[in-house]
Scaffold this active site. Structure first.
Site, PDB file in Angstrom:
ATOM      1  N   ARG A 151       1.976   2.096   3.762  1.00  0.00           N
ATOM      2  CA  ARG A 151       2.906   3.096   3.688  1.00  0.00           C
ATOM      3  C   ARG A 151       2.487   4.309   4.787  1.00  0.00           C
ATOM      4  NH1 ARG A 151       5.938   5.031  -1.513  1.00  0.00           N
ATOM      5  NH2 ARG A 151       5.992   6.734  -0.534  1.00  0.00           N
ATOM      6  N   LYS A 157       6.646   6.767 -10.602  1.00  0.00           N
ATOM      7  CA  LYS A 157       8.169   6.664 -10.763  1.00  0.00           C
ATOM      8  C   LYS A 157       8.293   5.148 -10.510  1.00  0.00           C
ATOM      9  CE  LYS A 157       9.200   9.476  -7.327  1.00  0.00           C
ATOM     10  NZ  LYS A 157       7.972   9.869  -6.926  1.00  0.00           N
ATOM     11  N   ARG A 208       4.475  16.116   1.935  1.00  0.00           N
ATOM     12  CA  ARG A 208       5.567  15.641   0.639  1.00  0.00           C
ATOM     13  C   ARG A 208       5.437  16.512  -0.658  1.00  0.00           C
ATOM     14  NH1 ARG A 208       2.943   9.903   0.565  1.00  0.00           N
ATOM     15  NH2 ARG A 208       4.127   9.416  -1.305  1.00  0.00           N
ATOM     16  N   ARG A 246      -4.183   4.294  -2.896  1.00  0.00           N
ATOM     17  CA  ARG A 246      -3.306   3.360  -2.307  1.00  0.00           C
ATOM     18  C   ARG A 246      -3.125   3.085  -0.984  1.00  0.00           C
ATOM     19  NH1 ARG A 246       3.016   4.823  -3.781  1.00  0.00           N
ATOM     20  NH2 ARG A 246       2.866   5.993  -2.139  1.00  0.00           N
ATOM     21  N   ARG A 304      17.095  13.929  -5.199  1.00  0.00           N
ATOM     22  CA  ARG A 304      15.926  14.780  -4.807  1.00  0.00           C
ATOM     23  C   ARG A 304      16.428  16.409  -4.268  1.00  0.00           C
ATOM     24  NH1 ARG A 304      12.126  10.552  -3.702  1.00  0.00           N
ATOM     25  NH2 ARG A 304      10.149  11.340  -2.768  1.00  0.00           N
TER      26      ARG A 304
HETATM   27  P1  AP5 Z   1       3.591   5.119  -7.870  1.00  0.00           P
HETATM   28  O1  AP5 Z   1       4.229   4.325  -8.943  1.00  0.00           O
HETATM   29  O2  AP5 Z   1       3.882   4.237  -6.654  1.00  0.00           O
HETATM   30  O3  AP5 Z   1       4.040   6.401  -7.993  1.00  0.00           O
HETATM   31  P2  AP5 Z   1       5.488   7.110  -7.172  1.00  0.00           P
HETATM   32  O4  AP5 Z   1       5.773   8.085  -8.089  1.00  0.00           O
HETATM   33  O5  AP5 Z   1       6.487   6.059  -6.971  1.00  0.00           O
HETATM   34  O6  AP5 Z   1       5.209   7.381  -5.717  1.00  0.00           O
HETATM   35  P3  AP5 Z   1       5.725   7.458  -4.296  1.00  0.00           P
HETATM   36  O7  AP5 Z   1       4.531   7.637  -3.543  1.00  0.00           O
HETATM   37  O8  AP5 Z   1       6.568   6.104  -4.026  1.00  0.00           O
HETATM   38  O9  AP5 Z   1       6.401   8.690  -4.429  1.00  0.00           O
HETATM   39  P4  AP5 Z   1       7.378   9.460  -3.336  1.00  0.00           P
HETATM   40  O10 AP5 Z   1       8.324  10.244  -3.991  1.00  0.00           O
HETATM   41  O11 AP5 Z   1       6.702   9.942  -2.429  1.00  0.00           O
HETATM   42  O12 AP5 Z   1       8.131   8.014  -2.391  1.00  0.00           O
HETATM   43  P5  AP5 Z   1       9.493   7.711  -2.336  1.00  0.00           P
HETATM   44  O13 AP5 Z   1       9.291   6.084  -1.887  1.00  0.00           O
HETATM   45  O14 AP5 Z   1      10.494   7.846  -3.412  1.00  0.00           O
HETATM   46  O15 AP5 Z   1       2.273   5.051  -8.029  1.00  0.00           O
HETATM   47  C1  AP5 Z   1       1.391   5.746  -7.071  1.00  0.00           C
HETATM   48  C2  AP5 Z   1      -0.190   5.266  -7.387  1.00  0.00           C
HETATM   49  O16 AP5 Z   1      -0.625   5.545  -8.410  1.00  0.00           O
HETATM   50  C3  AP5 Z   1      -0.021   3.481  -7.105  1.00  0.00           C
HETATM   51  O17 AP5 Z   1      -1.190   3.028  -6.676  1.00  0.00           O
HETATM   52  C4  AP5 Z   1      -0.447   3.289  -8.632  1.00  0.00           C
HETATM   53  O18 AP5 Z   1      -0.766   2.090  -8.875  1.00  0.00           O
HETATM   54  C5  AP5 Z   1      -1.058   4.610  -9.312  1.00  0.00           C
HETATM   55  N1  AP5 Z   1      -0.703   4.912 -10.635  1.00  0.00           N
HETATM   56  C6  AP5 Z   1       0.535   5.015 -11.103  1.00  0.00           C
HETATM   57  N2  AP5 Z   1       0.721   5.406 -12.385  1.00  0.00           N
HETATM   58  C7  AP5 Z   1      -0.602   5.615 -12.725  1.00  0.00           C
HETATM   59  C8  AP5 Z   1      -1.245   6.103 -13.758  1.00  0.00           C
HETATM   60  N3  AP5 Z   1      -0.587   6.416 -15.011  1.00  0.00           N
HETATM   61  N4  AP5 Z   1      -2.549   6.207 -13.737  1.00  0.00           N
HETATM   62  C9  AP5 Z   1      -3.241   6.157 -12.569  1.00  0.00           C
HETATM   63  N5  AP5 Z   1      -2.851   5.349 -11.559  1.00  0.00           N
HETATM   64  C10 AP5 Z   1      -1.348   5.519 -11.691  1.00  0.00           C
HETATM   65  O19 AP5 Z   1      10.172   8.513  -1.017  1.00  0.00           O
HETATM   66  C11 AP5 Z   1       9.500   8.265   0.218  1.00  0.00           C
HETATM   67  C12 AP5 Z   1      10.213   9.175   1.288  1.00  0.00           C
HETATM   68  O20 AP5 Z   1      11.549   8.610   1.473  1.00  0.00           O
HETATM   69  C13 AP5 Z   1      10.232  10.616   0.773  1.00  0.00           C
HETATM   70  O21 AP5 Z   1       9.404  11.410   1.140  1.00  0.00           O
HETATM   71  C14 AP5 Z   1      11.481  10.921   1.648  1.00  0.00           C
HETATM   72  O22 AP5 Z   1      11.269  10.985   3.141  1.00  0.00           O
HETATM   73  C15 AP5 Z   1      12.374   9.692   1.455  1.00  0.00           C
HETATM   74  N6  AP5 Z   1      13.566   9.840   0.326  1.00  0.00           N
HETATM   75  C16 AP5 Z   1      13.321   8.934  -0.851  1.00  0.00           C
HETATM   76  N7  AP5 Z   1      14.175   9.267  -1.534  1.00  0.00           N
HETATM   77  C17 AP5 Z   1      14.991  10.613  -0.908  1.00  0.00           C
HETATM   78  C18 AP5 Z   1      16.015  11.213  -1.387  1.00  0.00           C
HETATM   79  N8  AP5 Z   1      16.806  11.038  -2.540  1.00  0.00           N
HETATM   80  N9  AP5 Z   1      16.714  12.025  -0.505  1.00  0.00           N
HETATM   81  C19 AP5 Z   1      15.935  12.298   0.906  1.00  0.00           C
HETATM   82  N10 AP5 Z   1      14.879  11.444   1.197  1.00  0.00           N
HETATM   83  C20 AP5 Z   1      14.479  10.360   0.216  1.00  0.00           C
HETATM   84 MG    MG Z   2       7.578   5.265  -5.353  1.00  0.00          MG
END
Ligand code: AP5
Ligand code: MG
Length: 188
Positions: free
Chosen positions: A132, A13, A143, A126, A87
C-alpha cells in the site's frame, strides 16, 4: 442491517468487516478499496492516486458518487457494512439524507479505538507484506492527523443520533470480533 465502522488507520476496520460480511451476508463497502481500484493512467485515476497515496481525503463529491452508485446494487437491499465511510461530517450528512430518501437508516456506528503507538506499529508491519503506497511513516502520520481533524467529528455527529457503540480495538482480533457481535446483539 447497516453498520458504519469508524476508526483511525490500522484500527482493524477491514479485518473485522471481512469477517462480518460473511456472517451477516451483507456486502462490505470499503471506500478505500474502491478508490484504490480507480487508480490508473486516466486523469481521474491520477487525481485519486494523488489524494490517497499522500493520505489526504478524496473529495466528498467523488466519494458520494462512488458510494451511492454502489448502494443501488441489488445486494445492498438488506444492508451493508461501511468501512472507512463516512469520513467527514458532510459525507455523514449526505449519507443520512440518501438513506432517508430510500426509507432506510443506520442501525449502528462502531467506534474502533486503538492507541496511536499500536496503530503505527500495525501499519509499519503491514508495509512489510502488503503493497500500500500510503503505508510509509510520513503518510501514516498524515493519515492519523486527518483522522483526528476531519473524521473524529463524524463520531460526534453520530453520537447526537445515539447510534455509536465504542469497541476496544486493542484486544485480539477474535476478542474485537466478539465485542462487535455483542454490540450487534444489543440491537435486537
Ligand atoms: P486493517 O484491518 O487493515 O485496519 P484498517 O482500519 O482497515 O486500516 P486501513 O489502513 O485500511 O485504514 P485507512 O482508514 O487508513 O484506509 P482506507 O483504505 O479506509 O488492520 C491493519 C493491520 O493491523 C493489518 O495488518 C491487520 O492484520 C492488523 N490488525 C487488525 N486488527 C488487529 C488486532 N486486533 N490486533 C493486532 N493487529 C491487528 O483509506 C485509504 C485512503 O483512501 C484514505 O487515506 C483516503 O485518502 C481515501 N479514502 C477512503 N475512504 C474515504 C472517504 N470516505 N472519503 C475520502 N477519502 C477516502
Ligand atoms: Mg482498511
Amino acid at each position: 442491517m447497516r453498520i458504519v465502522f469508524i476508526g483511525p488507520p490500522g484500527a482493524g476496520k477491514g479485518t473485522q468487516c471481512k469477517r462480518l460480511t460473511t456472517e451477516l451476508q451483507i456486502p462490505h463497502i470499503s471506500t478505500g478499496e474502491m478508490l484504490r481500484a480507480t487508480k490508473d493512467d486516466s486523469a481521474l485515476g491520477k487525481m485519486v492516486a494523488d489524494y490517497i497515496d499522500s493520505g489526504r481525503l478524496a473529495p466528498d463529491y467523488l466519494v458520494m458518487r462512488i458510494v451511492t452508485k454502489r448502494l443501488e446494487a441489488a445486494d445492498c437491499v438488506s444492508g451493508c457494512l461501511f468501512d472507512g465511510f463516512p469520513r467527514t461530517v458532510n459525507q455523514a450528512q449526505l449519507l443520512t439524507e440518501h438513506l432517508k430518501n430510500q426509507g432506510q437508516q443506520l442501525d449502528l456506528v462502531l467506534d474502533l479505538r486503538v492507541d496511536q503507538e499500536a496503530l503505527v506499529d500495525r501499519l509499519m508491519k503491514r508495509a512489510l507484506t502488503e503493497d500500500r503506497a500510503d503505508d510509509t511513516s510520513e503518510t501514516i502520520e498524515a493519515r492519523l492527523r486527518i483522522f483526528f481533524s476531519q473524521t473524529a467529528p463524524v463520531l460526534e455527529y453520530y453520537r447526537s443520533m445515539g447510534v455509536v457503540h465504542a469497541i476496544d480495538g486493542m484486544q485480539s482480533t477474535d476478542q474485537v470480533y466478539a465485542s462487535i457481535q455483542d454490540a450487534i446483539g444489543t440491537l435486537d
